[in-house]
Design an enzyme around this catalytic site. Structure first.
Site, PDB file in Angstrom:
ATOM      1  N   LYS A  93       0.841  -1.202   0.000  1.00 39.03           N
ATOM      2  CA  LYS A  93       0.000   0.000   0.000  1.00 39.03           C
ATOM      3  C   LYS A  93       0.877   1.254   0.000  1.00 39.03           C
ATOM      4  O   LYS A  93       2.086   1.154   0.252  1.00 39.03           O
ATOM      5  CB  LYS A  93      -0.925  -0.028   1.224  1.00 39.03           C
ATOM      6  CG  LYS A  93      -0.186  -0.037   2.557  1.00 39.03           C
ATOM      7  CD  LYS A  93      -1.104  -0.406   3.713  1.00 39.03           C
ATOM      8  CE  LYS A  93      -0.340  -0.371   5.033  1.00 39.03           C
ATOM      9  NZ  LYS A  93      -1.157  -0.871   6.144  1.00 39.03           N
ATOM     10  N   ARG A 133     -10.506   0.089  14.673  1.00 40.38           N
ATOM     11  CA  ARG A 133     -10.319   0.874  13.455  1.00 40.38           C
ATOM     12  C   ARG A 133     -11.311   0.314  12.441  1.00 40.38           C
ATOM     13  O   ARG A 133     -12.417   0.806  12.342  1.00 40.38           O
ATOM     14  CB  ARG A 133      -8.868   0.776  12.978  1.00 40.38           C
ATOM     15  CG  ARG A 133      -8.549   1.663  11.801  1.00 40.38           C
ATOM     16  CD  ARG A 133      -7.067   1.675  11.452  1.00 40.38           C
ATOM     17  NE  ARG A 133      -6.533   0.370  11.059  1.00 40.38           N
ATOM     18  CZ  ARG A 133      -5.318   0.178  10.558  1.00 40.38           C
ATOM     19  NH1 ARG A 133      -4.498   1.206  10.381  1.00 40.38           N
ATOM     20  NH2 ARG A 133      -4.890  -1.020  10.217  1.00 40.38           N
ATOM     21  N   TYR A 165      15.303  30.356   9.566  1.00 42.03           N
ATOM     22  CA  TYR A 165      14.126  31.041  10.110  1.00 42.03           C
ATOM     23  C   TYR A 165      14.170  31.108  11.632  1.00 42.03           C
ATOM     24  O   TYR A 165      14.562  30.140  12.293  1.00 42.03           O
ATOM     25  CB  TYR A 165      12.847  30.295   9.727  1.00 42.03           C
ATOM     26  CG  TYR A 165      12.376  30.545   8.312  1.00 42.03           C
ATOM     27  CD1 TYR A 165      12.043  31.825   7.880  1.00 42.03           C
ATOM     28  CD2 TYR A 165      12.246  29.488   7.432  1.00 42.03           C
ATOM     29  CE1 TYR A 165      11.589  32.033   6.580  1.00 42.03           C
ATOM     30  CE2 TYR A 165      11.791  29.693   6.130  1.00 42.03           C
ATOM     31  CZ  TYR A 165      11.465  30.967   5.713  1.00 42.03           C
ATOM     32  OH  TYR A 165      11.023  31.176   4.436  1.00 42.03           O
ATOM     33  N   MET A 184      10.913  24.962   3.452  1.00 38.74           N
ATOM     34  CA  MET A 184      10.047  24.225   2.524  1.00 38.74           C
ATOM     35  C   MET A 184      10.836  23.412   1.496  1.00 38.74           C
ATOM     36  O   MET A 184      10.547  22.246   1.258  1.00 38.74           O
ATOM     37  CB  MET A 184       9.105  25.196   1.801  1.00 38.74           C
ATOM     38  CG  MET A 184       8.116  24.489   0.881  1.00 38.74           C
ATOM     39  SD  MET A 184       7.023  25.619   0.009  1.00 38.74           S
ATOM     40  CE  MET A 184       5.957  26.168   1.308  1.00 38.74           C
TER      41      MET A 184
HETATM   42  C1  LIG Z   1      -0.355  -1.769   6.838  1.00 42.94           C
HETATM   43  C2  LIG Z   1      -0.916  -3.076   7.262  1.00 42.94           C
HETATM   44  C3  LIG Z   1      -0.086  -4.202   7.332  1.00 42.94           C
HETATM   45  C4  LIG Z   1       1.417  -4.133   7.204  1.00 42.94           C
HETATM   46  O1  LIG Z   1       1.917  -3.643   8.421  1.00 42.94           O
HETATM   47  P1  LIG Z   1       3.488  -3.485   8.721  1.00 42.94           P
HETATM   48  O2  LIG Z   1       3.531  -3.056  10.132  1.00 42.94           O
HETATM   49  O3  LIG Z   1       3.976  -2.436   7.778  1.00 42.94           O
HETATM   50  O4  LIG Z   1       4.124  -4.798   8.468  1.00 42.94           O
HETATM   51  C5  LIG Z   1      -0.697  -5.426   7.590  1.00 42.94           C
HETATM   52  N1  LIG Z   1      -2.034  -5.511   7.807  1.00 42.94           N
HETATM   53  C6  LIG Z   1      -2.853  -4.427   7.771  1.00 42.94           C
HETATM   54  C7  LIG Z   1      -4.302  -4.593   8.018  1.00 42.94           C
HETATM   55  C8  LIG Z   1      -2.319  -3.174   7.514  1.00 42.94           C
HETATM   56  O5  LIG Z   1      -3.121  -2.105   7.501  1.00 42.94           O
END
Ligand SMILES: *Cc1c(COP(=O)(O)O)cnc(C)c1O
Length: 388
Positions: free
Chosen positions: A49, A146, A268, A327
């Site tokens: 992802k 979640r 800054y 920036m």
């Molecule tokens: C992002 C995610 C993972 C991977 O997690 P890592 O800590 O990066 O290994 C696995 N399962 C779910 C549901 C996630 O959201």
């Protein structure tokens, strides 16, 4: 004008980029193999992802596929569509599930929605009636709060004889809240809960462990593990020596080296006053590039809690950030580097093999995940593959 442009056509933009990223695909695939080995009898998926944690989902996805990964997790259907040509016969799970208007992506690109609420489940049943059979995964909440069906709803669904035959979950999954803290009681509790649900879905594969969970031991592995951050070289478990190979190197080009006398202020807010005559290297990366401002050497609230600001690496040494990150530009104190060893046009490593991404994260008050995924679009990227 055209001639001018043409004459530059042969040049590799990587050689002059303000910010450049090198992704070591060999280290990436070695890391995946290592996590597959540590997953024991379970299969290891690859979580790709957020553009494969900033490394580029096409190249990273293809390398992982060629290394043997056949189960992938993405966050959105669009990420799944992008990945599909690079992982032709792999199973691609979409963590955010399915939404009205996205059905064609799931059916056209053979993506597996991860169903995580009663609303999504009802919608999915309607989709199956219209489109025909298709696999899905079920996410069950065991304490994260979640996403996920409640335990009760998931168990009731397993026992529901009236559910349509076309409803075919291929995976039952849940996610640990404290996997990175091996002393937490929560891991055991979630394990017990997940065992109950997975028992209700006998014969269907189950998955609990992300990277950190893999290190909790075989009880947590079930049929499929879901490593993400470890593939990209990041730390998964607090206080454990990181066994993974670094994958991403970020480097910023020095635009100017300047000499400044003791007593003067830098950047800054005059956040840093120099205590000696100094040489400063100004590099072409700032917070708009995802080089987080909270790493500044002073003038940011975080320095009251974590005294040490960020560091880069140049000519064999670590060099501290001087003053506030801006920036587009960051200033490094290179006074301790021999004068002839630092020139405009050279590159400072922001993170990589010498400055670990998790050390950058600590001085920014965050985690390696955020550093990797924050390096935005304003960079050139190159992929490395080691010769056999
Ligand atoms: C992002 C995610 C993972 C991977 O997690 P890592 O800590 O990066 O290994 C696995 N399962 C779910 C549901 C996630 O959201």
């Amino acid at each position: 004008m055209t001639d001018f442009v043409d004459s530059f056509e042969d040049e590799d933009p990587f050689d002059s980029a303000g910010l450049r990223l090198t992704v070591d695909l060999t280290a990436l695939t070695e890391n995946w193999k290592e996590m597959a080995r540590r997953s024991g009898r379970a299969r290891a998926a690859a979580v790709v992802k957020a553009d494969a944690y900033g490394t580029g989902i096409e190249d990273a996805g293809e390398a992982l596929y060629l290394a043997g990964a056949r189960d992938f997790f993405v966050a959105t259907a669009d990420e799944g569509v992008t990945l599909r040509p690079y992982a032709p016969d792999a199973r691609i799970f979409v963590l955010s599930g399915i939404w009205p208007g996205t059905e064609r992506k799931f059916f056209g690109y053979d993506l597996v929605p991860v169903i995580s609420s009663e609303e999504q489940l009802a919608f999915w049943m309607a989709v199956l009636a219209d489109y025909g059979d298709h696999p899905c995964a079920l996410h069950i909440d065991t304490g994260f709060n979640r996403l996920g069906l409640s335990m009760d709803d998931a168990i009731a669904l397993a026992d529901d004889v009236s559910r349509p035959a076309s409803f075919a979950p291929v995976l039952i999954m849940s996610h640990l809240t404290c996997g990175d803290d091996h002393s937490s009681e929560m891991n055991r509790q979630q394990l017990e809960s997940f065992r109950q649900v997975s028992a209700a879905y006998e014969g269907i594969a189950s998955s609990l462990a992300a990277s950190a969970g893999v290190f909790l031991g075989s009880d947590y592995h079930f049929d499929l593990t879901r490593p993400g951050i470890t593939l990209y070289g990041g730390e998964a478990v607090q206080g454990m020596k990181n066994p993974m190979r670094p994958v991403v190197t970020a480097e910023a080009r020095i635009i100017q080296v300047r000499t400044v006398t003791a007593g003067q202020f830098v950047s800054y807010g005059r956040a840093l006053q120099l205590t000696r005559d100094s040489r400063l290297a100004v590099v072409s990366a700032g917070y708009a590039d995802g080089y987080l401002r909270s790493q500044s050497s002073g003038g940011v609230p975080l320095r009251q809690v974590v005294p040490q600001g960020g560091q880069g690496f140049l000519a064999g040494r670590k060099v501290p950030i001087a003053g506030r990150i801006t920036m587009d530009l960051t200033i490094f104190d290179v006074t301790d580097i021999p004068e002839n060893a630092v020139r405009a046009g050279d590159y400072v490593e922001l993170f990589g093999k010498n400055v670990l991404v998790d050390d950058v994260a600590r001085s920014a008050g965050t985690i390696g995940y955020e550093i990797l995924t924050s390096i935005g679009l304003r960079h050139e990227r190159r992929y490395l593959v080691e010769e056999e």
